[in-house]
Write an enzyme that holds these catalytic residues in place. Structure first.
Site: not given
Length: 304
Positions: A195, A208, A212
């Site tokens: 991401s 999150y 990533k």
């Protein structure tokens, strides 16, 4: 739209007639050899465009989280270009829906239920591909969680463990699982989904983002280990995309407006906008590309 090549201030339209082209360059005093080299280059380009429709002919792609969103868009593109795709989702109904959709388009597809955190599910997915096609050429590891996570300091141990396990550990385990089968055929290509927030953090997506960023490091390390085996590994870093996973972002007007300010295009992406990039990463055109995280973020500020 007509194709052509610029010659001085003129545009030569490719009509498929060498004589007409030769007459043009002679009358305009253009060096014949140089002009014909340009013509041959364009013909090769046209030929490549035609052949591109079968660039993945005979290849077998195993895919996680691939019954909607980016995963389904990639599955469709690979299958359109000749691959046999093995899609998966945590729910059987999603698998059936995707299979029926792609088969209605005359594409080669099968699928299985696969919650990537379940080792038996991962094993069954790989075994299905081997049972049906006898090999695995590509792995597209696309599953993730944690988009709707809290501020990082409010994250519980259980939430932290789930996010890191799903977004990083299972990708590592899937690579290990397909590795012997790629070694057996002497080649392979793997794409992991990362991401843009691996580079630019969003405070409300803390865990999150961390997962990533960790995936960026995993990409570098695994690629270095796999290169001597003629297996390439890269990552795709999408921006905010109109998918079910990222719905908590693009349905939150305030958060979405804040994120749009980081994008050159001032809009979010559609899943189909990544399909060609992933297809390229799997293809022989990317034969010297490994260990890279390819950012497709509409101008998202990720690095200098």
């Amino acid at each position: 739209m007509k194709s052509g090549i610029p010659v001085g201030s003129k545009m030569v339209t490719i009509m498929g007639a060498r004589g007409r082209f030769s007459s043009f360059i002679t009358s305009h005093g253009i060096h014949r050899q140089s002009a014909l080299m340009n013509l041959r280059s364009l013909r090769r380009l046209n030929s490549s465009t035609v052949e591109w429709s079968a660039v993945h002919a005979g290849k077998v792609a195993v895919m996680t989280a691939s019954t909607d969103g980016i995963g389904l868009a990639v599955a469709r593109r690979l299958a359109q270009q000749g691959a046999h795709v093995v899609v998966s989702s945590r729910k059987q109904e999603n698998v059936d829906k995707a299979i029926n959709k792609l088969k209605s388009e005359n594409l080669s597809v099968s699928g299985a239920v696969c919650n990537v955190t379940d080792k038996d599910h991962r094993k069954n997915l790989v075994e299905l591909a081997l049972k049906e096609h006898g090999k695995i050429d590509y792995l597209f590891s696309n599953a993730a969680t944690g988009i709707d996570s809290k501020n990082i300091l409010d994250t519980t141990e259980e939430e932290w463990t789930e996010i890191l396990h799903t977004n990083v550990t299972t990708m590592f385990l899937l690579v290990k699982q397909v590795l012997p089968h790629m070694q057996k055929i002497g080649s392979g290509s793997i794409v992991l989904t990362s991401s843009t927030v691996a580079y630019s953090f969003v405070p409300t997506l803390g865990p999150y983002c961390v997962s990533k960023t960790a995936l960026t490091g995993l990409t570098k390390i695994l690629a270095s280990e796999l290169s001597p085996m003629n297996i390439r590994l890269n990552s795709l870093a999408p921006g905010v995309t109109r998918t079910n996973l990222s719905a908590p972002v693009w349905t939150n007007e305030s958060l979405l407006n804040n994120m749009k300010a980081l994008y050159g295009f001032q809009r979010i992406a559609e899943p189909e906008e990544y399909a060609g990039i992933v297809s390229f990463l799997f293809s022989s055109d990317a034969s010297y590309l490994t260990g890279e995280t390819v950012v497709v973020g509409g101008g998202f500020k990720t690095r200098l």
